[in-house]
Design a protein around this motif. Sequence first.
Motif, PDB file in Angstrom:
ATOM      1  N   MET A   1      11.078  57.213  56.516  1.00  0.00           N
ATOM      2  CA  MET A   1      11.667  58.316  57.262  1.00  0.00           C
ATOM      3  C   MET A   1      10.845  58.649  58.499  1.00  0.00           C
ATOM      4  SD  MET A   1      14.467  59.234  55.716  1.00  0.00           S
ATOM      5  CE  MET A   1      14.825  60.849  56.379  1.00  0.00           C
ATOM      6  N   VAL A   2       9.523  58.650  58.370  1.00  0.00           N
ATOM      7  CA  VAL A   2       8.658  58.934  59.520  1.00  0.00           C
ATOM      8  C   VAL A   2       8.789  57.842  60.569  1.00  0.00           C
ATOM      9  CG1 VAL A   2       6.271  59.220  60.278  1.00  0.00           C
ATOM     10  CG2 VAL A   2       7.042  60.286  58.152  1.00  0.00           C
ATOM     11  N   TRP A   3       8.808  56.580  60.126  1.00  0.00           N
ATOM     12  CA  TRP A   3       8.952  55.462  61.062  1.00  0.00           C
ATOM     13  C   TRP A   3      10.266  55.582  61.836  1.00  0.00           C
ATOM     14  CZ3 TRP A   3       9.234  49.601  59.345  1.00  0.00           C
ATOM     15  CH2 TRP A   3       9.205  48.799  60.484  1.00  0.00           C
ATOM     16  N   THR A   4      11.317  56.034  61.158  1.00  0.00           N
ATOM     17  CA  THR A   4      12.617  56.195  61.814  1.00  0.00           C
ATOM     18  C   THR A   4      12.511  57.097  63.034  1.00  0.00           C
ATOM     19  OG1 THR A   4      13.717  55.948  59.680  1.00  0.00           O
ATOM     20  CG2 THR A   4      15.014  56.899  61.465  1.00  0.00           C
ATOM     21  N   ALA A   5      11.729  58.160  62.916  1.00  0.00           N
ATOM     22  CA  ALA A   5      11.602  59.122  64.012  1.00  0.00           C
ATOM     23  C   ALA A   5      10.940  58.516  65.243  1.00  0.00           C
ATOM     24  CB  ALA A   5      10.807  60.340  63.545  1.00  0.00           C
ATOM     25  N   TYR A   6      10.182  57.430  65.064  1.00  0.00           N
ATOM     26  CA  TYR A   6       9.473  56.810  66.179  1.00  0.00           C
ATOM     27  C   TYR A   6      10.088  55.477  66.600  1.00  0.00           C
ATOM     28  CZ  TYR A   6       5.911  60.317  65.240  1.00  0.00           C
ATOM     29  OH  TYR A   6       5.237  61.511  65.066  1.00  0.00           O
ATOM     30  N   SER A   7      11.305  55.215  66.171  1.00  0.00           N
ATOM     31  CA  SER A   7      11.957  53.943  66.498  1.00  0.00           C
ATOM     32  C   SER A   7      12.241  53.840  67.989  1.00  0.00           C
ATOM     33  CB  SER A   7      13.266  53.809  65.719  1.00  0.00           C
ATOM     34  OG  SER A   7      13.015  53.803  64.337  1.00  0.00           O
ATOM     35  N   ARG A   8      12.023  52.624  68.503  1.00  0.00           N
ATOM     36  CA  ARG A   8      12.282  52.381  69.916  1.00  0.00           C
ATOM     37  C   ARG A   8      13.106  51.129  70.149  1.00  0.00           C
ATOM     38  NH1 ARG A   8      10.702  56.749  69.903  1.00  0.00           N
ATOM     39  NH2 ARG A   8       9.231  57.851  71.268  1.00  0.00           N
ATOM     40  N   SER A   9      13.476  50.407  69.088  1.00  0.00           N
ATOM     41  CA  SER A   9      14.239  49.169  69.263  1.00  0.00           C
ATOM     42  C   SER A   9      15.147  48.946  68.055  1.00  0.00           C
ATOM     43  CB  SER A   9      13.292  47.971  69.410  1.00  0.00           C
ATOM     44  OG  SER A   9      12.590  47.746  68.198  1.00  0.00           O
ATOM     45  N   PHE A  56      27.136  62.486  45.313  1.00  0.00           N
ATOM     46  CA  PHE A  56      28.008  62.602  46.475  1.00  0.00           C
ATOM     47  C   PHE A  56      27.769  63.910  47.227  1.00  0.00           C
ATOM     48  CE2 PHE A  56      30.456  59.230  44.407  1.00  0.00           C
ATOM     49  CZ  PHE A  56      30.810  58.453  45.494  1.00  0.00           C
ATOM     50  N   THR A  57      27.522  64.997  46.494  1.00  0.00           N
ATOM     51  CA  THR A  57      27.308  66.279  47.159  1.00  0.00           C
ATOM     52  C   THR A  57      26.062  66.245  48.040  1.00  0.00           C
ATOM     53  OG1 THR A  57      28.382  67.456  45.344  1.00  0.00           O
ATOM     54  CG2 THR A  57      27.004  68.753  46.803  1.00  0.00           C
ATOM     55  N   SER A  58      25.040  65.527  47.581  1.00  0.00           N
ATOM     56  CA  SER A  58      23.844  65.404  48.420  1.00  0.00           C
ATOM     57  C   SER A  58      24.180  64.713  49.735  1.00  0.00           C
ATOM     58  CB  SER A  58      22.755  64.628  47.674  1.00  0.00           C
ATOM     59  OG  SER A  58      23.164  63.297  47.422  1.00  0.00           O
ATOM     60  N   ASN A  59      25.113  63.758  49.679  1.00  0.00           N
ATOM     61  CA  ASN A  59      25.547  63.088  50.900  1.00  0.00           C
ATOM     62  C   ASN A  59      26.388  63.992  51.790  1.00  0.00           C
ATOM     63  OD1 ASN A  59      24.975  59.914  50.864  1.00  0.00           O
ATOM     64  ND2 ASN A  59      25.289  60.599  48.769  1.00  0.00           N
ATOM     65  N   PHE A  60      27.007  65.013  51.201  1.00  0.00           N
ATOM     66  CA  PHE A  60      27.778  65.955  52.004  1.00  0.00           C
ATOM     67  C   PHE A  60      26.898  67.086  52.542  1.00  0.00           C
ATOM     68  CE2 PHE A  60      31.298  64.629  48.928  1.00  0.00           C
ATOM     69  CZ  PHE A  60      31.682  63.587  49.760  1.00  0.00           C
ATOM     70  N   LEU A  61      25.892  67.481  51.759  1.00  0.00           N
ATOM     71  CA  LEU A  61      24.984  68.529  52.215  1.00  0.00           C
ATOM     72  C   LEU A  61      24.096  68.043  53.356  1.00  0.00           C
ATOM     73  CD1 LEU A  61      23.824  70.183  48.860  1.00  0.00           C
ATOM     74  CD2 LEU A  61      25.217  71.232  50.656  1.00  0.00           C
ATOM     75  N   ALA A  62      23.722  66.760  53.307  1.00  0.00           N
ATOM     76  CA  ALA A  62      22.816  66.222  54.326  1.00  0.00           C
ATOM     77  C   ALA A  62      23.368  66.385  55.740  1.00  0.00           C
ATOM     78  CB  ALA A  62      22.498  64.760  54.015  1.00  0.00           C
ATOM     79  N   PRO A  63      24.605  65.940  56.028  1.00  0.00           N
ATOM     80  CA  PRO A  63      25.124  66.145  57.387  1.00  0.00           C
ATOM     81  C   PRO A  63      25.368  67.615  57.723  1.00  0.00           C
ATOM     82  CG  PRO A  63      26.812  65.195  55.981  1.00  0.00           C
ATOM     83  CD  PRO A  63      25.530  65.133  55.215  1.00  0.00           C
ATOM     84  N   ALA A  70      19.610  69.075  63.902  1.00  0.00           N
ATOM     85  CA  ALA A  70      19.479  68.198  65.062  1.00  0.00           C
ATOM     86  C   ALA A  70      19.740  68.953  66.367  1.00  0.00           C
ATOM     87  CB  ALA A  70      20.433  67.017  64.935  1.00  0.00           C
ATOM     88  N   LEU A  71      20.701  69.882  66.340  1.00  0.00           N
ATOM     89  CA  LEU A  71      20.971  70.680  67.536  1.00  0.00           C
ATOM     90  C   LEU A  71      19.775  71.540  67.911  1.00  0.00           C
ATOM     91  CD1 LEU A  71      24.656  71.909  67.034  1.00  0.00           C
ATOM     92  CD2 LEU A  71      23.822  70.291  68.749  1.00  0.00           C
ATOM     93  N   ALA A  72      19.077  72.056  66.900  1.00  0.00           N
ATOM     94  CA  ALA A  72      17.958  72.964  67.154  1.00  0.00           C
ATOM     95  C   ALA A  72      16.668  72.227  67.500  1.00  0.00           C
ATOM     96  CB  ALA A  72      17.739  73.861  65.940  1.00  0.00           C
ATOM     97  N   TYR A  73      16.395  71.104  66.824  1.00  0.00           N
ATOM     98  CA  TYR A  73      15.092  70.451  66.970  1.00  0.00           C
ATOM     99  C   TYR A  73      15.154  68.998  67.417  1.00  0.00           C
ATOM    100  CZ  TYR A  73      13.788  74.530  64.195  1.00  0.00           C
ATOM    101  OH  TYR A  73      13.621  75.818  63.738  1.00  0.00           O
ATOM    102  N   GLY A  74      16.364  68.429  67.503  1.00  0.00           N
ATOM    103  CA  GLY A  74      16.487  67.022  67.875  1.00  0.00           C
ATOM    104  C   GLY A  74      16.565  66.129  66.650  1.00  0.00           C
ATOM    105  N   TRP A  75      17.177  64.961  66.825  1.00  0.00           N
ATOM    106  CA  TRP A  75      17.414  64.101  65.681  1.00  0.00           C
ATOM    107  C   TRP A  75      16.116  63.539  65.100  1.00  0.00           C
ATOM    108  CZ3 TRP A  75      15.973  59.028  65.169  1.00  0.00           C
ATOM    109  CH2 TRP A  75      15.619  58.331  66.321  1.00  0.00           C
ATOM    110  N   ARG A  76      15.082  63.369  65.929  1.00  0.00           N
ATOM    111  CA  ARG A  76      13.832  62.802  65.412  1.00  0.00           C
ATOM    112  C   ARG A  76      13.177  63.752  64.400  1.00  0.00           C
ATOM    113  NH1 ARG A  76      12.725  58.275  68.418  1.00  0.00           N
ATOM    114  NH2 ARG A  76      13.788  58.186  70.430  1.00  0.00           N
ATOM    115  N   TRP A  77      13.249  65.044  64.665  1.00  0.00           N
ATOM    116  CA  TRP A  77      12.665  65.987  63.717  1.00  0.00           C
ATOM    117  C   TRP A  77      13.502  66.074  62.435  1.00  0.00           C
ATOM    118  CZ3 TRP A  77       8.795  68.394  61.699  1.00  0.00           C
ATOM    119  CH2 TRP A  77       7.611  68.506  62.439  1.00  0.00           C
ATOM    120  N   PHE A  81      11.925  66.041  58.730  1.00  0.00           N
ATOM    121  CA  PHE A  81      12.354  66.967  57.683  1.00  0.00           C
ATOM    122  C   PHE A  81      12.730  66.201  56.419  1.00  0.00           C
ATOM    123  CE2 PHE A  81      15.800  69.692  55.827  1.00  0.00           C
ATOM    124  CZ  PHE A  81      14.969  70.723  55.410  1.00  0.00           C
ATOM    125  N   GLY A  82      13.420  65.075  56.602  1.00  0.00           N
ATOM    126  CA  GLY A  82      13.762  64.233  55.458  1.00  0.00           C
ATOM    127  C   GLY A  82      12.529  63.693  54.764  1.00  0.00           C
TER     128      GLY A  82
END
Length: 410
Positions: A1-9, A56-63, A70-77, A81-82
């Motif tokens: 999850m942390v690596w995802t936030a720093y992805s560049r390619s 399934f509910t966890s998959n609905f709560l996540a978005p 994401a609107l407040a802090y950006g998708w990387r944060w 959080f994850g």
Amino acid sequence: MVWTAYSRSAGEWYAHRIILGFVASPIESLPEVSVPDVFFAHERGLYMAIYVFTLFTSNFLAPLIAGWFALAYGWRWTMHFGAMICALAFVILFFGMEETIFFRHSFEGVVAENQAPSENSCTGSQEGKNEGKDTMLEAIQVPSNAPSTQAKRSYLQKLIPFVRVTGRPSNKQMFRAMYLPLVILVKFPSVAWAGFIYGINLSWYMVLNGTISPIMSAKPYNWSTGYIGCVYVGPIIGAALGALWAGQVADKLALRSARRNGGIREPEHRLIPLALSAVLSAVGLITWGVGAANDVHWVGLIIGLGILVFSVVTGGSIALAYNVDCFKDISGESTTSVIIVRNTMGFAVSYGITPWYTNMGVQNCFITAGMLALASTSTFLLMLWKGKALRRFSAPTYWKYGKMASGLHE
């Protein structure tokens, strides 16, 4: 999850997706296998439904959460959080779910050593009980030297990551367990069908997930990321009702059917609630697709999604419970077989849904999907008719594999 936030390619993205898939894969099998280990046959439907609802509910709560986050802090944060949630989950699982593994050298439905299986066993009927009885008795006899108890371990001992437990499978048995799910799909038609039902219902979830954002972010809705996340409130409600239907209601219907059947409980008794699921899956898909194509009010779309998810949770829960009811003592391997079919179908649809509705149009795409959902789930009628015959066909192989799974021989 942390690596995802720093992805560049794109390469990095594929790499951490593979890692996430590898480390998250136990959730696709261990909870399903644990349910039949802990709960009785008449309770499995309820607790399997609770598991599927939670999944399934966890998959609905996540978005729902991630959209506003994401609107407040950006998708990387959002990724950070994850990662925090994963760290908290690790602490809870490590200290709160200590190892309590126990290898039971017996079969469900077997009263005692060298006695015949009960009438609620694999074949599940009194008819033809002499046929193959000797094979079953030979398979279920427990050697006198088989371990029946083990010393109680302290809490700290249960936290040790690796420990040798009395009666543990041999290396040969562990290796066999890796490929046996593929063999089971060929030799156990009931398991393959359960995987198909779970897979087709996961496919409709993929359809839902792959079309919500494109439809709700376009005209006339033009919703932001946060509001699109709120769409998942409808599916959450539908999932809760579906879990109640596939769990509490299905268990009671199965018990009532068993009483009418002279007290003999058949796995097929659990399939009757799929009748409502078949109809509502078609209703939900058509309501969502036709409504979106004709720009109906967003409330109508959310209702359609809720109806669809009701069927998704119902189908998945009943498929898993039916698989365990049929072949309890190889439920670990057979559940993995179900998951293989499920994930293969879900993977295919997740990549095919975008060109499907793009080329066919949203309305025609979802009308077609609705008819496919109705036809696919309605195959439970075939299992009501021939399910017992298919289980009888697989019975000799079941006792053979069950004996392997119980560790009675190599």
